[in-house]
Design a protein around this motif. Structure first.
Motif, PDB file in Angstrom:
ATOM      1  N   TYR A  16      79.290  70.575   7.115  1.00  0.00           N
ATOM      2  CA  TYR A  16      78.993  70.451   5.284  1.00  0.00           C
ATOM      3  C   TYR A  16      80.938  70.232   5.684  1.00  0.00           C
ATOM      4  CZ  TYR A  16      75.395  73.106   3.969  1.00  0.00           C
ATOM      5  OH  TYR A  16      74.262  73.827   3.293  1.00  0.00           O
ATOM      6  N   VAL A  17      81.129  68.901   4.869  1.00  0.00           N
ATOM      7  CA  VAL A  17      82.094  68.004   4.911  1.00  0.00           C
ATOM      8  C   VAL A  17      83.474  68.027   3.689  1.00  0.00           C
ATOM      9  CG1 VAL A  17      83.590  66.170   5.265  1.00  0.00           C
ATOM     10  CG2 VAL A  17      81.806  66.587   6.740  1.00  0.00           C
ATOM     11  N   PHE A  18      83.982  68.863   3.587  1.00  0.00           N
ATOM     12  CA  PHE A  18      84.422  69.430   1.873  1.00  0.00           C
ATOM     13  C   PHE A  18      86.036  68.518   2.134  1.00  0.00           C
ATOM     14  CE2 PHE A  18      82.407  72.701   3.458  1.00  0.00           C
ATOM     15  CZ  PHE A  18      81.360  73.200   2.415  1.00  0.00           C
ATOM     16  N   SER A  19      86.385  67.987   0.912  1.00  0.00           N
ATOM     17  CA  SER A  19      87.872  67.440   0.482  1.00  0.00           C
ATOM     18  C   SER A  19      88.869  69.021   0.432  1.00  0.00           C
ATOM     19  CB  SER A  19      87.332  66.453  -1.039  1.00  0.00           C
ATOM     20  OG  SER A  19      88.578  66.372  -1.455  1.00  0.00           O
ATOM     21  N   ALA A  20      89.908  68.446   1.183  1.00  0.00           N
ATOM     22  CA  ALA A  20      91.141  69.040   1.641  1.00  0.00           C
ATOM     23  C   ALA A  20      92.124  69.548  -0.079  1.00  0.00           C
ATOM     24  CB  ALA A  20      92.217  69.375   2.402  1.00  0.00           C
TER      25      ALA A  20
ATOM     26  N   LYS B  73      88.613  71.108  -3.141  1.00  0.00           N
ATOM     27  CA  LYS B  73      87.108  71.567  -1.317  1.00  0.00           C
ATOM     28  C   LYS B  73      85.942  71.055  -2.637  1.00  0.00           C
ATOM     29  CE  LYS B  73      90.400  74.115  -0.159  1.00  0.00           C
ATOM     30  NZ  LYS B  73      90.609  73.785   0.958  1.00  0.00           N
ATOM     31  N   GLN B  74      85.595  70.075  -2.417  1.00  0.00           N
ATOM     32  CA  GLN B  74      84.428  69.756  -3.343  1.00  0.00           C
ATOM     33  C   GLN B  74      83.925  68.988  -1.895  1.00  0.00           C
ATOM     34  OE1 GLN B  74      82.748  70.067  -6.583  1.00  0.00           O
ATOM     35  NE2 GLN B  74      84.718  71.264  -6.358  1.00  0.00           N
ATOM     36  N   THR B  75      82.217  69.139  -1.837  1.00  0.00           N
ATOM     37  CA  THR B  75      81.895  68.428  -1.144  1.00  0.00           C
ATOM     38  C   THR B  75      81.893  66.514  -0.742  1.00  0.00           C
ATOM     39  OG1 THR B  75      80.168  68.748  -2.144  1.00  0.00           O
ATOM     40  CG2 THR B  75      80.526  69.982  -0.264  1.00  0.00           C
ATOM     41  N   ILE B  76      81.566  66.292   0.965  1.00  0.00           N
ATOM     42  CA  ILE B  76      81.886  64.383   0.418  1.00  0.00           C
ATOM     43  C   ILE B  76      80.776  64.061   1.076  1.00  0.00           C
ATOM     44  CG2 ILE B  76      82.864  62.839   1.496  1.00  0.00           C
ATOM     45  CD1 ILE B  76      85.445  64.661   2.314  1.00  0.00           C
ATOM     46  N   GLU B  77      79.700  63.411   0.093  1.00  0.00           N
ATOM     47  CA  GLU B  77      78.875  62.355   0.548  1.00  0.00           C
ATOM     48  C   GLU B  77      79.379  61.283   0.868  1.00  0.00           C
ATOM     49  OE1 GLU B  77      74.986  61.504  -2.103  1.00  0.00           O
ATOM     50  OE2 GLU B  77      76.614  61.469  -3.315  1.00  0.00           O
TER      51      GLU B  77
ATOM     52  N   ILE C  44      83.952  71.482   7.365  1.00  0.00           N
ATOM     53  CA  ILE C  44      85.199  71.042   7.942  1.00  0.00           C
ATOM     54  C   ILE C  44      85.876  70.188   6.303  1.00  0.00           C
ATOM     55  CG2 ILE C  44      85.738  68.805   9.060  1.00  0.00           C
ATOM     56  CD1 ILE C  44      83.099  69.354  10.868  1.00  0.00           C
ATOM     57  N   THR C  45      86.969  70.257   7.020  1.00  0.00           N
ATOM     58  CA  THR C  45      87.753  69.695   5.249  1.00  0.00           C
ATOM     59  C   THR C  45      88.561  68.741   6.148  1.00  0.00           C
ATOM     60  OG1 THR C  45      89.813  70.731   6.537  1.00  0.00           O
ATOM     61  CG2 THR C  45      88.554  72.193   4.488  1.00  0.00           C
ATOM     62  N   LEU C  46      88.795  67.571   5.784  1.00  0.00           N
ATOM     63  CA  LEU C  46      89.505  66.102   5.795  1.00  0.00           C
ATOM     64  C   LEU C  46      90.184  65.991   4.505  1.00  0.00           C
ATOM     65  CD1 LEU C  46      86.007  63.326   5.690  1.00  0.00           C
ATOM     66  CD2 LEU C  46      87.576  64.819   7.388  1.00  0.00           C
ATOM     67  N   GLU C  47      90.962  66.086   4.533  1.00  0.00           N
ATOM     68  CA  GLU C  47      92.954  65.380   4.101  1.00  0.00           C
ATOM     69  C   GLU C  47      92.525  64.084   3.074  1.00  0.00           C
ATOM     70  OE1 GLU C  47      95.101  67.407   3.833  1.00  0.00           O
ATOM     71  OE2 GLU C  47      94.340  68.683   4.343  1.00  0.00           O
TER      72      GLU C  47
END
Length: 844
Positions: free
Chosen positions: A105-109, A112-116, A171-174
């Protein structure tokens, strides 16, 4: 009969219990339908590939079962694995080959919302994307190393060699910061002052260092150090930016337009210097979201960028005392208050006396015939106060509410008497000035790329002047009231890491009422005007740090209901980095303004200008419109800074009554324009803890009144040459600044003595503004020291001295006829004499 009933009851009970334990008894349905039902019942999301569940059918589990029980049942019946992640996401994969799969899963740092639609890029350049839940999945043999990227976020490289297939990756993206950054100068003029890529100057009061004559980060005093910004009479209520009048500047406090900017008739700013977090000053190229000004924009925001810890501070100087407090009510809510009040009710300090003498100085009146001085005596009572309140509340992860309130008030009561040739003249005078404002802001971050802001605001201003004259038994009453309210809508969109786009709508309603009443003889005039405007705003920005190009363009389309008139106002900001040290900047704008201040009867009431707000009528009081273009070179290297800016500015639709004429145009009512051509230069060098700078401003500023006998002559606010120098030393908690201000005298109009008959004096002037006052020069000093106790309490003391050499600088000169002596008098006003000030502050 009894046996039959018992048989039926036993038969029914047997099959009912059997059906209770036999969960797979009943009609089989597709697994996908069962999954959909579970998603709706338990508010979860399943992630899978269609080929895994396509042909699977089975009896559905009982609705009464828990989520985990249902997943266990499905796993037992289908030979599939169901991985439950936080009772929110459920991954489905085959039991016989789990080690070959990689999922995540990919989240926003930030939220904490998921990224589509995040891109998963493999070494062979193939790609897949995350679904609506931010989920991805692929065969492990495809790639153990992959790159995750998405617009608005910093890309991330993932190595999955030691990946455990039983748990999906999280996974979190900055976010990739695309906000404006300061140009590579750590400080311009002083620490806490920077210049942005859009050409604006930004002041951070909490990081503010020190400037000559200032011991507090006063926004309106500090901005006068910026080249091109002056106040000819040392008043923050008369700030002139590139030749414009004070009312042509737009002053905003947390989105509220302020119609009063100075206490003590302009010698002190109404904005508490210990409150503001960010002050943005635009001389040119302002955003299209700023309207109603033909000169500069001063936007003050007291909303901090990040959540601050609880704090309290209190301070006092030789004019006023203030308190400030910030308290976090909860993790998502905080309140901030400030209050300030003059101490003149209790003590008259040397600073207060110098201020009072400056504003109400006994005007030196030289009688041409008898060289006789007239001195007024007065008993006075003066005071002012201001207070602010801010409430911030976050709602969930995406929403925020901010409430701002401000109140400002000045009161003056004076009993004045004068004796001229044995004739006694007395007057009771009252002057009240106040400004109230409120703003409610709602902000929502829809996702990492889209934001909406809506704010509703109101501002109310009132000026009441009441003068009683016993000789003649006359009472003069004047009122000026302004009510301004509106709503602003702004949407912001990040297109990619380099581009963004904003659009918005603004509605503004302003009502201005003026009253003038005189007794003996009776005279009464009252009028009220209302103007409503609508504005559509479009604005786009491109910022490429690699090619060193910054470009921002926007337009504001105004519609004025009353006049059924459209006004289009384009704005442009362009910056190109010729090298890492040298930037070329071009700014341009077209703007308009529907309100202005006029000056009536400026020789009454102690000689104070009673400036009144009025609304354009599109005829005798035109809509003011401006156009401005500037070209700038900005160089920074090895702690050197050189800023050279050339500009052209023209403002049309001005009226003579708004320009403060005290010559032959004082009672002339006509319209025209002014045109300014100028150069502003700043050279700065930093050496360790020492900072020094020298600025020079040149401008040629002319009026054009086509219907007047002198169609062109110098502007009242022209300062042809202005030079400022400062030397600032800051080390640890000790700061000291020394500075010099020098400018050529402002224009003045002389009398034609050869045409004046002493026996029948009449004011006969030469050409308007053909000569100048003597040069203005002043040396100022300030110093502060801060220390902290072991328990974290901070103390700060400061001292400043304005006009150290006590130079007597003339700031205006005019003439009038004394009806008692039947002679011509010259009226001169002067700048502040040597004025000390001391401050003390404690912070917790």
């Amino acid at each position: 009969m009894l046996f039959r009933k018992r048989f039926y009851f036993s038969f029914f009970l047997f099959f009912h219990v059997l059906s209770f334990f036999a969960q797979d008894n009943g009609k089989v349905v597709p697994l996908k339908k069962i999954i959909n039902n579970i998603e709706h019942q338990h508010n979860v999301s399943f992630n899978y590939t269609e080929n895994i569940i396509f042909a699977v059918q089975l009896n559905p589990p009982k609705k009464a079962l828990s989520l985990d029980q249902k997943l266990q049942y499905l796993a037992r019946k289908t030979n599939l694995s169901f991985e439950n992640i936080g009772n929110k996401f459920i991954n489905i994969y085959k039991k016989d080959n789990p080690s070959k799969m990689i999922c995540g899963y990919v989240f926003s740092a930030t939220d904490k919302q998921t990224i589509e639609n995040a891109n998963i890029t493999f070494l062979n350049k193939t790609q897949i994307q995350t679904d609506s839940h931010g989920y991805f999945k692929f065969e492990k043999e495809d790639a153990a190393i992959f790159l995750i990227s998405h617009i608005g976020f910093i890309s991330k490289r993932i190595v999955a060699d030691n990946y455990n297939s039983k748990n999906c990756l999280e996974i979190t993206l900055e976010p990739e910061i695309t906000e404006l950054e300061e140009i590579k100068a750590n400080a311009i003029l002083a620490s806490g002052i920077a210049k942005n890529k859009d050409g604006s100057f930004e002041i951070k009061p909490k990081k503010f260092g020190i400037l000559p004559g200032l011991i507090e980060p006063d926004a309106l005093q500090a901005m006068q150090q910026i080249p091109g910004v002056n106040s000819l009479d040392e008043s923050v209520a008369s700030i002139n930016v590139r030749g414009g009048t004070h009312d042509q500047n737009l002053f905003l406090w947390n989105g509220i337009r302020m119609f009063q900017t100075g206490h003590f008739f302009g010698l002190i700013s109404v904005f508490n210097p210990n409150l503001a977090h960010t002050i943005s000053i635009y001389k040119n190229g302002s955003s299209a979201f700023f309207g109603e000004s033909v000169s500069s924009v001063v936007a003050i925001s007291s909303t901090a960028d990040t959540t601050e810890k609880n704090s309290f501070s209190a301070g006092i100087n030789m004019i006023n005392a203030d308190v400030y407090a910030q308290y976090n009510i909860s993790k998502k809510g905080s309140i901030e208050i400030s209050a300030r009040k003059s101490i003149t009710d209790f003590v008259e300090t040397p600073t207060y006396k110098q201020y009072f003498n400056k504003v109400f100085q006994n005007t030196t009146i030289t009688d041409f015939s008898f060289n006789h001085n007239v001195n007024y005596q007065s008993d006075k009572k003066f005071g002012f106060h201001d207070a602010t309140l801010k409430y911030i509340q976050k709602i969930g992860r995406k929403d925020q509410l901010v409430l701002d309130l401000i109140t400002i008030k000045d009161n003056l009561e004076v009993f004045q008497s004068a004796t001229v040739y044995n004739i006694n003249k007395t007057a009771n005078n009252v002057l009240h000035q106040q400004n109230y404002g409120g703003n409610l802001l709602w902000k929502r971050n829809w996702n990492s790329l889209n934001t909406t802001k809506i704010n509703i605001y109101n501002s109310s201003y009132a000026l009441l002047a009441n003068q009683q004259i016993t000789m003649g038994n006359q009472i003069v009453l004047q009122e000026n009231k302004v009510h301004n309210n509106g709503i602003n809508l702004e949407n912001s969109h990040i297109i990619n890491s380099k581009s963004s786009f904003n659009e918005g709508y603004q509605f503004n309603e302003i009502s201005i009422a003026n009253l003038e009443q005189i007794s003996n003889p009776d005279f009464y005039v009252k009028d009220r005007e209302v103007l409503r405007t609508h504005a559509l705003i479009l604005e786009g920005k491109y910022n490429d740090t690699l090619s060193r190009i910054y470009f921002k363009a926007g337009t504001r389309i105004n519609y004025i209901e009353k006049f059924k008139k459209y006004i289009v106002e384009p704005r442009i900001q362009f910056l190109y980095g010729i090298s890492k040290s040298l930037n070329l900047e071009m700014l341009g704008e077209l703007k308009s303004q529907n309100t202005q201040q006029i000056i009536d009867l400026q020789k009454d009431y102690f000689g104070i200008e009673k400036r009144r707000w009025i609304i354009s009528n599109n005829t005798t009081i035109p809509i003011q419109r401006s156009k401005q273009l500037s070209l700038n070179l900005f160089y920074t290297k090895n702690d050197w800074l050189v800023d050279i800016e050339n500009f052209y500015k023209k403002v049309t639709g001005i009226t003579t009554s708004s320009q403060g004429f005290q010559n032959q145009l004082e009672f002339v009512r006509t319209t025209g324009d002014y045109e300014v051509l100028g150069t502003e230069i700043l050279v700065q060098k930093k050496i360790n803890h020492f900072l020094t700078w020298l600025s020079y401003t040149y401008n040629k500023n002319n009026y054009h009144f086509s219907n007047y006998s002198y169609p062109s002559f110098p502007n009242n606010y022209e300062l042809t040459h202005t030079i400022s120098w400062a030397g600032i030393y800051e080390k640890n908690n000790f700061k000291i600044a020394l500075g010099v201000k020098w400018s050529s005298g402002r224009p003045k109009t002389s009398l034609d003595d050869s045409l004046i008959d002493p026996s029948n004096p009449v004011l006969i002037y030469k050409k308007p503004n053909e000569t100048n006052l003597k040069v203005f020069s002043q040396i100022n000093l300030s110093s502060t020291y801060k220390w902290e106790t072991t328990n974290g309490v901070q103390f700060k003391v400061g001292i400043s001295i304005l006009n150290i050499l006590n130079r007597k600088n003339a700031i205006s000169e005019s003439y009038r006829i004394n009806s008692l002596t039947n002679s011509i008098e010259k009226v001169e006003t002067f700048s502040l004499q040597r004025t000390p000030n001391v401050s003390f502050r404690v912070s917790l």
